[in-house]
Scaffold this motif. Sequence first.
Motif, PDB file in Angstrom:
ATOM      1  N   GLY A   8      18.797  18.175  24.986  1.00  0.00           N
ATOM      2  CA  GLY A   8      19.177  19.578  25.062  1.00  0.00           C
ATOM      3  C   GLY A   8      18.678  20.385  23.880  1.00  0.00           C
ATOM      4  O   GLY A   8      19.374  21.257  23.360  1.00  0.00           O
ATOM      5  N   GLY A  10      16.306  22.621  23.677  1.00  0.00           N
ATOM      6  CA  GLY A  10      15.979  24.018  23.948  1.00  0.00           C
ATOM      7  C   GLY A  10      14.628  24.424  23.381  1.00  0.00           C
ATOM      8  O   GLY A  10      13.802  23.587  23.006  1.00  0.00           O
ATOM      9  N   VAL A  11      14.414  25.722  23.305  1.00  0.00           N
ATOM     10  CA  VAL A  11      13.149  26.269  22.813  1.00  0.00           C
ATOM     11  C   VAL A  11      13.209  26.395  21.298  1.00  0.00           C
ATOM     12  O   VAL A  11      14.196  26.862  20.738  1.00  0.00           O
ATOM     13  CB  VAL A  11      12.862  27.644  23.453  1.00  0.00           C
ATOM     14  CG1 VAL A  11      11.622  28.278  22.847  1.00  0.00           C
ATOM     15  CG2 VAL A  11      12.690  27.501  24.960  1.00  0.00           C
ATOM     16  N   THR A 239       6.729  25.227  21.030  1.00  0.00           N
ATOM     17  CA  THR A 239       8.084  25.738  21.240  1.00  0.00           C
ATOM     18  C   THR A 239       8.855  25.040  22.355  1.00  0.00           C
ATOM     19  O   THR A 239      10.087  24.972  22.297  1.00  0.00           O
ATOM     20  CB  THR A 239       8.058  27.241  21.556  1.00  0.00           C
ATOM     21  OG1 THR A 239       7.347  27.462  22.793  1.00  0.00           O
ATOM     22  CG2 THR A 239       7.383  28.024  20.442  1.00  0.00           C
ATOM     23  N   SER A 240       8.151  24.501  23.344  1.00  0.00           N
ATOM     24  CA  SER A 240       8.845  24.065  24.555  1.00  0.00           C
ATOM     25  C   SER A 240       8.694  22.591  24.903  1.00  0.00           C
ATOM     26  O   SER A 240       9.589  22.022  25.522  1.00  0.00           O
ATOM     27  CB  SER A 240       8.369  24.904  25.750  1.00  0.00           C
ATOM     28  OG  SER A 240       8.631  26.286  25.523  1.00  0.00           O
ATOM     29  N   ARG A 242       9.330  19.826  23.651  1.00  0.00           N
ATOM     30  CA  ARG A 242      10.000  19.243  22.487  1.00  0.00           C
ATOM     31  C   ARG A 242      10.372  17.771  22.677  1.00  0.00           C
ATOM     32  O   ARG A 242      10.764  17.103  21.721  1.00  0.00           O
ATOM     33  CB  ARG A 242      11.232  20.068  22.134  1.00  0.00           C
ATOM     34  CG  ARG A 242      10.861  21.513  21.783  1.00  0.00           C
ATOM     35  CD  ARG A 242      12.000  22.270  21.190  1.00  0.00           C
ATOM     36  NE  ARG A 242      12.391  21.715  19.892  1.00  0.00           N
ATOM     37  CZ  ARG A 242      13.500  22.076  19.268  1.00  0.00           C
ATOM     38  NH1 ARG A 242      14.328  22.952  19.824  1.00  0.00           N
ATOM     39  NH2 ARG A 242      13.796  21.543  18.095  1.00  0.00           N
TER      40      ARG A 242
END
Length: 257
Positions: A8, A10-11, A239-240, A242
């Motif tokens: 979890g 996120g960005v 950023t994404s 991850r």
Amino acid sequence: MDAVRTGGLGVLPLRDKTAVVIGGSSGIGAATVRRLAEHGASVVVGFHSGKDRAADLVAQLPGSGHQCVPMRIEDSSQLEDVARLVDREYGRCDVLVNSAGVTRKVPHADLRSLDDELFDALMRVNVRGPFAATRAFAPLLEKAGDAIVVNVSSLSGTTATGSNVAYCAAKAALDNLTMSLARVLGPAVRVIGVAPAAVDTGFVPGRDRQAILDQAGSTPLRVVVDPDDVAVSIIGAVTSFRISTGTTFLVDGGKHL
């Protein structure tokens, strides 16, 4: 052993982060610099011979804390000096983009024209250079604790059909290096490759725009890959993506199919 983190994530926000882009004065590197600045990062733009281009680029960037610095990717001692500069002035490095590269068009069957000097130069810039840069910045990246290295590779590393035999071999080696570095630098640092097909930058001497158009016409998406298309993919990786590391993503309009 480091503790296992929960998911979890996120960005990843880039505001107040520091990014270093080697080969950042033109092409894919410059497009990536612009995108990183738009997302709020302070960007250190590395250049070799494009000092004026780099200065003009920095002057146009939104936000603050940007600067251009000489970074010859063949000069390991200079890379170490720049890493120390970034440590002094920013205290961190969250994103390292290895975008510097070089090639020359040599027909694959023309083995004689691919002499030892050219072969070694392509390996030195395209493989040893990203390794030396990552080595220099590794302490800062690890200190940041949620950092990423992005190696700009090429579809040539997968298909072996690029500008010359040595360039294809170098990019294959870079993809392998991405896997090795991801294994040793995790969990604090992700290492990801982004591999475009031919990009409309004039990067390959002797390759005209028609060759770019012909290649694009042979792909399922039939799109000419622009430097910003690759830059957007790099931002996505930063950023994404991850939960991704040690992998190289193709940005090729489906050319590999």
